[in-house]
Design a protein around this motif. Structure first.
Motif, PDB file in Angstrom:
ATOM      1  N   SER A 156      13.254 -58.028   5.567  1.00 47.97           N
ATOM      2  CA  SER A 156      13.778 -56.762   5.044  1.00 47.97           C
ATOM      3  C   SER A 156      14.906 -56.203   5.896  1.00 47.97           C
ATOM      4  CB  SER A 156      12.661 -55.725   4.899  1.00 47.97           C
ATOM      5  OG  SER A 156      12.144 -55.381   6.166  1.00 47.97           O
TER       6      SER A 156
ATOM      7  N   ARG B 211       7.890 -60.261   7.185  1.00 41.82           N
ATOM      8  CA  ARG B 211       8.367 -59.286   6.202  1.00 41.82           C
ATOM      9  C   ARG B 211       9.415 -58.356   6.824  1.00 41.82           C
ATOM     10  NH1 ARG B 211       2.970 -58.379   5.086  1.00 41.82           N
ATOM     11  NH2 ARG B 211       2.276 -59.675   3.383  1.00 41.82           N
TER      12      ARG B 211
ATOM     13  N   THR C  59      15.980 -67.444   0.589  1.00 40.83           N
ATOM     14  CA  THR C  59      17.396 -67.147   0.399  1.00 40.83           C
ATOM     15  C   THR C  59      18.095 -66.859   1.721  1.00 40.83           C
ATOM     16  OG1 THR C  59      16.941 -66.239  -1.794  1.00 40.83           O
ATOM     17  CG2 THR C  59      19.035 -65.617  -0.778  1.00 40.83           C
TER      18      THR C  59
ATOM     19  N   ASP D  67       4.120 -62.017  -0.700  1.00 42.75           N
ATOM     20  CA  ASP D  67       4.369 -61.681  -2.095  1.00 42.75           C
ATOM     21  C   ASP D  67       5.590 -62.474  -2.589  1.00 42.75           C
ATOM     22  OD1 ASP D  67       6.900 -59.724  -1.986  1.00 42.75           O
ATOM     23  OD2 ASP D  67       5.583 -59.294  -0.281  1.00 42.75           O
ATOM     24  N   PRO D  68       5.696 -62.658  -3.898  1.00 46.54           N
ATOM     25  CA  PRO D  68       6.787 -63.484  -4.450  1.00 46.54           C
ATOM     26  C   PRO D  68       8.188 -63.013  -4.036  1.00 46.54           C
ATOM     27  CG  PRO D  68       5.144 -63.067  -6.139  1.00 46.54           C
ATOM     28  CD  PRO D  68       4.763 -62.233  -4.947  1.00 46.54           C
ATOM     29  N   GLN D  69       8.409 -61.718  -3.961  1.00 50.75           N
ATOM     30  CA  GLN D  69       9.725 -61.207  -3.591  1.00 50.75           C
ATOM     31  C   GLN D  69      10.068 -61.584  -2.148  1.00 50.75           C
ATOM     32  OE1 GLN D  69      10.200 -56.983  -3.981  1.00 50.75           O
ATOM     33  NE2 GLN D  69      12.321 -57.011  -3.315  1.00 50.75           N
ATOM     34  N   THR D  70       9.101 -61.425  -1.240  1.00 46.75           N
ATOM     35  CA  THR D  70       9.344 -61.771   0.160  1.00 46.75           C
ATOM     36  C   THR D  70       9.558 -63.273   0.312  1.00 46.75           C
ATOM     37  OG1 THR D  70       8.017 -59.887   0.903  1.00 46.75           O
ATOM     38  CG2 THR D  70       8.431 -61.623   2.518  1.00 46.75           C
ATOM     39  N   ARG D  71       8.782 -64.070  -0.412  1.00 50.78           N
ATOM     40  CA  ARG D  71       8.957 -65.530  -0.374  1.00 50.78           C
ATOM     41  C   ARG D  71      10.375 -65.906  -0.783  1.00 50.78           C
ATOM     42  NH1 ARG D  71       4.639 -69.082  -0.635  1.00 50.78           N
ATOM     43  NH2 ARG D  71       5.846 -70.411  -2.007  1.00 50.78           N
ATOM     44  N   GLN D  72      10.850 -65.303  -1.875  1.00 50.46           N
ATOM     45  CA  GLN D  72      12.194 -65.595  -2.378  1.00 50.46           C
ATOM     46  C   GLN D  72      13.256 -65.173  -1.372  1.00 50.46           C
ATOM     47  OE1 GLN D  72      13.166 -67.292  -5.096  1.00 50.46           O
ATOM     48  NE2 GLN D  72      15.273 -67.062  -4.394  1.00 50.46           N
ATOM     49  N   GLN D  73      13.097 -63.984  -0.807  1.00 48.09           N
ATOM     50  CA  GLN D  73      14.072 -63.491   0.165  1.00 48.09           C
ATOM     51  C   GLN D  73      14.078 -64.363   1.415  1.00 48.09           C
ATOM     52  OE1 GLN D  73      12.891 -59.404   0.660  1.00 48.09           O
ATOM     53  NE2 GLN D  73      14.343 -58.700  -0.867  1.00 48.09           N
TER      54      GLN D  73
END
Length: 71
Positions: free
Chosen positions: A67, A63, A12, A3-9
């Motif tokens: 996280s 993931r 980063t 998902d986009p959030q996981t890709r970004q994290q």
């Protein structure tokens, strides 16, 4: 696909996560892992191919690493 959030994290936090990825997925070269900085999906595919694990299993592991890693 991540998902986009996981890709970004992942992008980063990549420098913090890289040693954990290398430890968890043996057989990966630094070059394999460096792809993940700019292209997480290719990284997932490479890990899956080199380890024989299913893509979904690799995504779940990544993931969890993302996280659980703090800045």
């Amino acid at each position: 696909m991540l998902d986009p959030q996981t890709r970004q994290q992942l992008q980063t936090k990549f420098q913090q996560i890289k040693p954990q990825l290398k430890g968890q997925f043996s057989g990966l070269s630094d070059q394999d892992l460096d792809v993940g900085r700019t292209d997480p999906d290719t990284l997932i595919e490479t890990i899956s191919r080199k380890t024989g694990q299913g893509r979904e299993q690799v995504e779940q592991s990544v993931r969890q690493l993302v996280s659980s890693t703090n800045f």
